[in-house]
Scaffold this active site. Structure first.
Site, short mmCIF file in Angstrom:
data_model
loop_
_atom_site.label_atom_id
_atom_site.label_comp_id
_atom_site.label_asym_id
_atom_site.label_seq_id
_atom_site.Cartn_x
_atom_site.Cartn_y
_atom_site.Cartn_z
N ASP A 95 39.19 35.63 47.02
CA ASP A 95 39.05 35.03 48.51
C ASP A 95 38.87 33.80 48.59
O ASP A 95 38.31 32.68 47.25
CB ASP A 95 37.94 35.44 49.39
CG ASP A 95 38.24 36.92 49.55
OD1 ASP A 95 39.74 37.15 49.49
OD2 ASP A 95 37.58 37.69 50.32
N TYR A 99 30.56 37.95 37.91
CA TYR A 99 30.55 37.48 38.77
C TYR A 99 28.68 36.55 39.22
O TYR A 99 28.53 37.27 38.75
CB TYR A 99 30.91 38.38 40.13
CG TYR A 99 32.57 38.68 40.40
CD1 TYR A 99 32.86 37.55 40.66
CD2 TYR A 99 32.81 39.63 39.87
CE1 TYR A 99 34.33 38.00 41.12
CE2 TYR A 99 34.11 40.15 40.29
CZ TYR A 99 34.96 39.15 40.47
OH TYR A 99 36.32 38.89 40.95
#
Lengths: 247, 247
Positions: free
Chosen positions: A52, A110
């Site tokens: 994003d 992540y």
């Protein structure tokens, strides 16, 4: 035609995300523009997944068809130096024609960084999420193992997601506090992650640390299969796609 | 009226430097604007010294007269949160009326960070100077002690400087390589530094590491009292004003 795989890093601050879209500057567009200029023909890339707006990458993986085989280091250097300064090209390698960054990804890692210093660091304002409230880190550490294993993570997925199967397996869920004591580093490794999943997990863990959600509530939140059962979505600036693994 | 001293940090990327000037956004203007709003009257500040456009501060010191005595933490918090995100206010303390950040500074410490990774890190592009060429770090380490002590540093001062006495004393000149091996951290501590002095020292040291200047040339360069005898001025992005000490 041959196929190349590349490992790239980017500072997500000034991007509207990884994937091409009608409006806004994207990582995909910048790389395709540069590759097309180098090859003197239109080149399209696949990515291991979207990130994003504001989300960073240390090890995003892309792949693309290329008209001729050439020196890996020359291609890496040309792509690295001709893309804007917020994109770095760390590695290029030749892969079989059947390779696909997204379909063949087996494992993703992540990181999520939280600035808990007072005052907030001006140098990390685009590279961490800031959390100025009280935190009991022991409560967060007790909750982390409850994310491990295979679960239906509907409660930790944005309502905007169109994905049907929300079952994912998490192999690692970890928290390290920086030496200076003013930054939290979360690491999550799994076979894949849903839309906003890491950010909702971190948002929930910070609520646990702040005492607004019980430290043993994660199993019930997972079982609820309801986005409203979990905490808020943490800000994108703290999130980094660190590594993508293939078989 | 009372006088306060504050320790501030700032990301210099989007500033035209510390000091007010006719055009451009400056740290001084932003802080004076915020202080004047909080006090509801015009407040002017002194700083320990200027920093150029792009140069950062971890511990710049300022002082200002204030109409009434008040809670230090309330003032720090108000100033920190009401200034833009690229300025942080770390500490506020009450000082004697005679205090002056610039005139009474006894010792300053600067850091200079160099990214030597391949590729350049997109995350550090505004926070390090990038040096992509070969470096023999042992040569740099052998040259560093030659800066210690009291010298006329005319050779390491910008020609634009109007300062007459160019003698300064350096107490510490140090180099540490990051664990990852891709960043150099120089530290210089002294009784004061001339305009562009640290940047010219680092520019010269990088030329020594690259083999373009001999590692034992520093004494002659100092003795020349000629800016042209030294190496180039390193980029501002790597420079940080770390600490200012008073008696």
């Amino acid at each position: 035609m041959v196929r190349y795989k590349a490992i790239i890093a980017y500072d997500g601050t000034n991007f509207s995300g990884f994937q091409s879209q009608i409006n806004g500057r994207t990582v995909q567009d910048e790389i395709e523009k540069t590759l097309s200029k180098i090859a003197n023909q239109t080149i399209k890339i696949n990515g291991s997944g979207r990130t994003d707006a504001g989300v960073h990458a240390l090890g995003q993986v892309i792949d693309f068809a290329w008209p001729f085989e050439q020196s890996l280091e020359k291609l890496r250097f040309a792509l690295d130096t001709q893309t804007p300064g917020d994109i770095a090209v760390k590695q290029v390698e030749l892969v079989p024609d059947s390779f696909h960054s997204r379909y063949l990804a087996k494992e993703k890692t992540y990181e999520f960084r939280v600035d808990i210093g007072k005052p907030r660091s001006p140098f990390r304002r685009f590279y961490t999420s800031y959390y100025p409230y009280e935190l009991d880190l022991e409560k967060i550490k007790r909750a982390l193992p409850d994310f491990l294993g295979t679960h239906d993570f509907t409660s930790f997925c944005s309502g905007k997601s169109a994905v049907k199967n929300k079952t994912r397996t998490i192999y690692e869920a970890d928290l390290v506090i920086s030496e200076s004591g003013d930054e939290l580093l979360f690491t999550f490794r799994g076979d894949g992650f849903l839309y906003n999943m890491i950010r909702i997990i971190v948002g929930t863990l910070l609520k646990i640390g702040n005492g607004n959600i019980r430290h043993d509530a994660i199993p019930q939140i997972i079982a609820a299969r309801d986005r409203d059962a979990a905490g808020p979505t943490a800000h994108p600036e703290g999130l980094y796609l660190k590594e993508v693994k293939y078989e």
